[in-house]
Design an enzyme around this catalytic site. Structure first.
Site, PDB file in Angstrom:
ATOM      1  N   LYS A 220       0.879  -1.341   0.019  1.00 15.94           N
ATOM      2  CA  LYS A 220      -0.005  -0.030  -0.029  1.00 15.94           C
ATOM      3  C   LYS A 220       0.723   1.193  -0.119  1.00 15.94           C
ATOM      4  O   LYS A 220       1.938   1.381   0.527  1.00 15.94           O
ATOM      5  CB  LYS A 220      -1.110  -0.050   1.246  1.00 15.94           C
ATOM      6  N   ASP A 248      -0.290  -0.060  -4.475  1.00 16.47           N
ATOM      7  CA  ASP A 248      -1.684   0.209  -4.475  1.00 16.47           C
ATOM      8  C   ASP A 248      -1.920   1.509  -3.649  1.00 16.47           C
ATOM      9  O   ASP A 248      -1.728   1.696  -2.481  1.00 16.47           O
ATOM     10  CB  ASP A 248      -2.482  -0.965  -3.696  1.00 16.47           C
ATOM     11  N   GLU A 274      -1.855   0.181  -8.594  1.00 19.41           N
ATOM     12  CA  GLU A 274      -3.145  -0.145  -8.601  1.00 19.41           C
ATOM     13  C   GLU A 274      -4.015   1.264  -8.160  1.00 19.41           C
ATOM     14  O   GLU A 274      -3.523   1.692  -7.320  1.00 19.41           O
ATOM     15  CB  GLU A 274      -3.269  -1.338  -7.558  1.00 19.41           C
ATOM     16  N   GLU A 301     -11.506  -3.018  -8.378  1.00 19.46           N
ATOM     17  CA  GLU A 301     -11.985  -3.401  -7.235  1.00 19.46           C
ATOM     18  C   GLU A 301     -13.533  -2.481  -6.976  1.00 19.46           C
ATOM     19  O   GLU A 301     -14.273  -3.010  -6.134  1.00 19.46           O
ATOM     20  CB  GLU A 301     -11.145  -3.597  -5.916  1.00 19.46           C
ATOM     21  N   ASP A 324     -13.705  -8.103  -9.205  1.00 19.14           N
ATOM     22  CA  ASP A 324     -14.077  -8.446  -7.870  1.00 19.14           C
ATOM     23  C   ASP A 324     -15.454  -9.145  -7.852  1.00 19.14           C
ATOM     24  O   ASP A 324     -16.257  -8.822  -8.421  1.00 19.14           O
ATOM     25  CB  ASP A 324     -14.378  -7.045  -7.285  1.00 19.14           C
ATOM     26  N   HIS A 351      -9.063  -8.843  -7.814  1.00 16.80           N
ATOM     27  CA  HIS A 351      -9.134  -8.220  -6.427  1.00 16.80           C
ATOM     28  C   HIS A 351      -9.450  -9.229  -5.404  1.00 16.80           C
ATOM     29  O   HIS A 351     -10.572  -9.917  -5.588  1.00 16.80           O
ATOM     30  CB  HIS A 351      -9.638  -6.898  -6.124  1.00 16.80           C
TER      31      HIS A 351
END
Lengths: 441, 441
Positions: A220, A248, A274, A301, A324, A351
């Protein structure tokens, strides 16, 4: 012949925020939750359909109310009729003219339709005695095309083109099924990369991921640039040069900021960026993709439906498409999205994580490999090692792969007792009668 | 200083489907409804904030639940604090990290945020003793810019550009306010054009519209081409060559179908084609706009947020931008959308009708004329003559114009008793104790 005699909805929440599992730049303290649905018939075979909307806490009650609003479409209906023509069942739900106003085809009501559709697919697969991926992969191209609503995507993918893609894949289905059972389906892991973890924990988990056979991890980013650079350096040092590291941003940036921030992260050899910005910003993603090339842009997602994915593909706004299982209107709409991705030659890397998303989405990727794209070696499914213990048929991930589920169903059924323990707000975890640590390993 | 001591939410539904008012190609039998919100403080001045989500029936309970999920943001809070910095209040709501998962910024939860924000603006305007349009039009450019969240739109409109637009309009504010009060704001009417009406009723209502001073009417299309051509011929005959006739397909078509269908309607001199396809399809609208030129494309009533409008403008996908008072996150997000439209030089013709949409949206157009675009003669607000009798300050529409409301507030307050009579499912209209005809004129 059997009738749907009960539709039970439940607000189930896991207190994940207490340990910062799942923390990122936009979601500092999620409580992974499911607005959960159980479809019961009078068939006497004991088989039920289970589905859910995944949320991260507050608002899970609203999602549960949305599923409840759909129960008139199920209660008292002939189960065989609903299951025999899942294309018609899906179209009936998305075309309710009054409910449609609440989207259309987006947000809570659309996700609730997804939960209902997925619960019916779960029941259909259980009745067939097959895992969902296999049930789908044995349907004819004509049956699969009939699952799709082409109204708003036919400018990019016609029914004839979809048929051609599916027919081309028919001769290789048997061989790819054997390959899948022998090799598994590649996975990558996000477990090391949550923003709330210390560098020490990140390093330890990244090394464990490599030892466990994963070829890619994900971090992240987007909270603080200096921290991101430091964490990426630690991660790259931990995994070495040959393991992919994706990042992400969870929608943290605007277009210019995304391009600028990524210039600082690019030296660490980034596998993809992402969710750099709003999932609604097709043209923004396209601008970012041009600005950060050759780093691929990944999103999905939070992409609300097939119409948005269509445009993402038309605009070359993403190079990695992340379906997703619980965001769009269930299996049917994801079949449409897989077909669009195949048409445009874009790889699909789902995801997952959350609650039950891994259990559900693996079926879609395995179906895609066997019967749609025929590809898996350029793809991987996200893996996060949370909350699987609550499911009847938890995923099997080892040696860096998802191993094909063989049990009948779609994977979304929770174990008996979970709803009672984690039910919000009256379950013992939330009413204070049981410490969360005692139930969250 | 005062505190929010009560937040009352209500599910209010009008049985409009019994007369086919509001019928179109996608919405055959709407029951116009409001998920309604009342904010009460302990100030002792008797002033309350009222707001709503507009829906067309089923699912209004889910929208009501979504508003209820937001009440912790209001209850017990200092009212002056909430109202003094409406930019911060809006950002607090749209950035709730857990609720954001349910959109983000789209669908039921986003509309519920809009209802809350609009209720607070209603209260703020009442406390100021001003109609909302005037309150907004007297704020400084800096205060107005601070209402906007620029994160996902700054690639198209920077805060500095927004400031420049607003500052350029300051010198003319007083004169345009006088003009507005003297001339009113142009309206057009959809009353003749519902799909469920007979040709005879259409012709009669179209003639009445012209006699009432309207310069444009609108017809629903997209159900059946032959019928559309016949109804357009009847309408054109009824109104003559100098009255505008817009058509509205309510998302019925795909891209190719829209272009083909409109080729058959073009001979009737069409003022605009509204909602030709999915409101999510930015690139599709752009393709349709190229395909039906010079007929302008209009959309907006279902466009979920400022990010989508931004792209519609960037892609030249619409030539008429239709804001809606109750679709996006309230006044704040509509200020952003009005600024985007001004930047791109696109005219704004709001969607209205439904329940209370006319009462609410007129304030935004009048504010836009006085303090943003400075334009009104190329614009008009939709007018439908339904359900105004239920509001404390109903619109004044005559001589083809909306006349500026002078009463304090934002227009969305319903009369005492309406909630009780039309409350769903226990109000007398729904429980069968009063015939709908007795209460729906």
């Amino acid at each position: 012949m059997s009738t749907v005699i009960a539709v039970e909805t439940s607000d189930v929440r896991f207190p994940t925020s207490r340990q910062l599992d799942g923390s990122d730049a936009m979601n500092p303290d999620p409580d992974y939750s499911a607005a959960y649905l159980r479809v019961v018939t009078d068939s006497g075979d004991g088989l039920e359909g289970h589905g859910f909307v995944f949320t991260i806490g507050r608002g899970n009650d609203v999602a549960t109310a949305a599923i409840t609003a759909l129960t008139p479409y199920l209660l008292g209906r002939n189960a065989e009729g609903l299951l025999a023509d899942m294309g018609a069942t899906y179209r009936e739900l998305i075309n309710d003219s009054q409910l449609r106003w609440l989207g259309p085809e987006k947000g809570i009501m659309h996700m609730a339709i997804g939960a209902v559709i997925n619960a019916l697919w779960d029941l259909k697969a259980k009745r067939a005695g097959q895992p969902l991926w296999q049930l789908l992969a044995q349907m004819t191209p004509e049956e699969l095309v009939d699952l799709v609503d082409f109204r708003y995507i036919s400018d990019a993918l016609s029914p004839d083109e979809a048929l051609r893609i599916l027919r081309d894949a028919v001769p290789g289905r048997a061989e790819r099924t054997s390959t899948l059972l022998a090799e598994g389906y590649p996975a990558y892991t996000t477990t090391p990369g949550w923003l709330g973890y210390s560098d020490k924990k990140l390093t330890r988990l990244a090394r464990e991921a490599v030892a466990d056979g994963f070829k890619q991890i994900k971090l992240k980013v987007g909270g603080n640039l200096e921290n991101d650079v430091r964490r990426l350096r630690a991660a790259r040092t931990a995994v070495g040069p040959n393991i992919g590291i994706a990042v992400d941003a969870n929608q943290r940036w605007g277009v210019a900021e995304a391009i600028e921030w990524m210039a600082h992260l690019a030296p660490f050899n980034i596998a993809w960026i992402e969710e750099p910005t709003s999932p609604d910003d097709i043209l923004g993603h396209a601008a970012i993709a041009r600005g950060v090339a050759p780093i691929p842009v990944a999103t999905g997602e939070h992409v609300q439906n097939r119409v948005m994915f269509k445009q993402m593909l038309q605009a070359d706004a993403l190079q990695v498409l992340q379906i997703d299982a619980a965001r769009v209107a269930g299996v049917n709409e994801n079949v449409a999205i897989l077909l669009l991705a195949a048409k445009f030659g874009v790889r699909v890397c789902p995801h997952a994580g959350g609650v039950g998303l891994c259990e559900a989405v693996q079926h879609l990727s395995m179906f895609d490999f066997v019967a749609v794209s025929g590809q898996k070696d350029d793809r991987m499914i996200e893996f996060v090692d949370h909350l699987h213990e609550h499911f009847v048929t938890p995923i099997h991930v080892h040696d860096g792969c998802y191993w094909p589920p063989l049990a009948p169903g779609g994977g979304s059924e929770m174990l008996p007792g979970v709803i009672e323990t984690f039910g919000f707000p009256h379950g013992p975890v939330w009413s204070g009668h049981v410490a969360a640590e005692a139930v969250c390993a």
